[in-house]
Write an enzyme that holds these catalytic residues in place. Sequence first.
Site, mmCIF file in Angstrom:
data_model
loop_
_atom_site.group_PDB
_atom_site.id
_atom_site.type_symbol
_atom_site.label_atom_id
_atom_site.label_comp_id
_atom_site.label_asym_id
_atom_site.label_seq_id
_atom_site.Cartn_x
_atom_site.Cartn_y
_atom_site.Cartn_z
ATOM 1 N N ASN A 178 78.550 37.384 -46.768
ATOM 2 C CA ASN A 178 77.353 36.505 -47.319
ATOM 3 C C ASN A 178 78.049 35.243 -48.119
ATOM 4 O O ASN A 178 79.312 35.163 -47.987
ATOM 5 C CB ASN A 178 76.902 37.286 -48.296
ATOM 6 C CG ASN A 178 75.620 38.391 -47.905
ATOM 7 O OD1 ASN A 178 75.435 37.992 -46.675
ATOM 8 N ND2 ASN A 178 75.325 39.268 -48.534
ATOM 9 N N CYS A 227 73.448 42.468 -40.144
ATOM 10 C CA CYS A 227 72.949 41.242 -39.935
ATOM 11 C C CYS A 227 72.399 40.928 -38.607
ATOM 12 O O CYS A 227 73.156 40.929 -37.606
ATOM 13 C CB CYS A 227 73.900 39.902 -40.398
ATOM 14 S SG CYS A 227 73.130 38.397 -40.244
ATOM 15 N N ARG A 237 70.523 39.278 -50.395
ATOM 16 C CA ARG A 237 71.624 39.472 -51.551
ATOM 17 C C ARG A 237 72.796 38.740 -51.314
ATOM 18 O O ARG A 237 72.971 38.545 -50.129
ATOM 19 C CB ARG A 237 71.997 40.930 -51.817
ATOM 20 C CG ARG A 237 72.637 41.472 -50.374
ATOM 21 C CD ARG A 237 72.966 43.037 -50.681
ATOM 22 N NE ARG A 237 73.400 43.428 -49.267
ATOM 23 C CZ ARG A 237 74.266 44.714 -49.094
ATOM 24 N NH1 ARG A 237 74.532 45.504 -50.215
ATOM 25 N NH2 ARG A 237 74.710 45.060 -48.034
ATOM 26 N N CYS A 259 65.384 36.499 -41.504
ATOM 27 C CA CYS A 259 66.401 37.750 -41.791
ATOM 28 C C CYS A 259 66.063 38.923 -40.780
ATOM 29 O O CYS A 259 65.165 39.452 -40.772
ATOM 30 C CB CYS A 259 66.318 38.311 -43.183
ATOM 31 S SG CYS A 259 67.378 39.702 -43.621
#
Length: 277
Positions: free
Chosen positions: A66, A75, A212, A220
Amino acid sequence: MGIKFTKMHGLGNDFIVLDGVNQSIQLTVEQIQKLANRHTGIGFDQCLLIESSQTEGIDFNYRIFNADGQEVGQCGNGARCIALFARYYGLTAKNKLTVATKTTLMDLIINEDNSVSVNMGVPRLAPGEIPLLADRQSPEYSLKLNNGNTVNLHAISVGNPHAVLLVENIDTAPVNSLGQQISFHPQFPEQVNVGFMQIVNHEKINLRVYERGCGETIACGSGAVAAAAIARLFYNLSDKITVHLPGGDLCIQWPCPTAPIILTGPAAFVYEGTLLS
């Protein structure tokens, strides 16, 4: 530094992708944070690293960092980019790949139209597998916030942890303020991605996601999978659901709760570059 990278995105969820097969790459948390800065770095939601695998049946290791430098286990949008990256740069000639992340295995299929279908595995609801600190598994959980208010949400893992809230209108949902409070809530010991879901009809939902380590992103993939799974399990939606995100649409197929859930969507190349420092 002299490391070659490629900028890619999946519906606007943007990445730098690094070839760790042909380059030796060791990035620190601080380096990733600097590169992720949209004013003084490249700017991205996640940094993706593809590496050789020594395990039989696994084509590559797929590592995800991230923007805060934290390595995470899933992901979906990035997985589609990794598949096209591997084929475009000659790391493989295959249209079907198996990759290993920090937490899971993923099967990736490059379709004829260059979209990519991702086998995201079977969603998990047990609190210990999310992880969520709760006495028992429940369809819905209540979290007490710092201001004394209580919020009701669903919780699920699709290789990474997700909370899903049903809202009447995602346009007015407090994605950043409430999303951040839930993401860092102590009942989620590894933090959590937070999806705000609006049901449109039996086959479509609208979704915004606070990720997050990133904040709100315009798409997403794992969040779309998590929301679709919750919609199917608890709100009787179809086994094929279109998830509309600010960046575009993803297709989620889930024939039954014991089967793997499949994410299909696009991935795009933007540019190539070299990290100088």
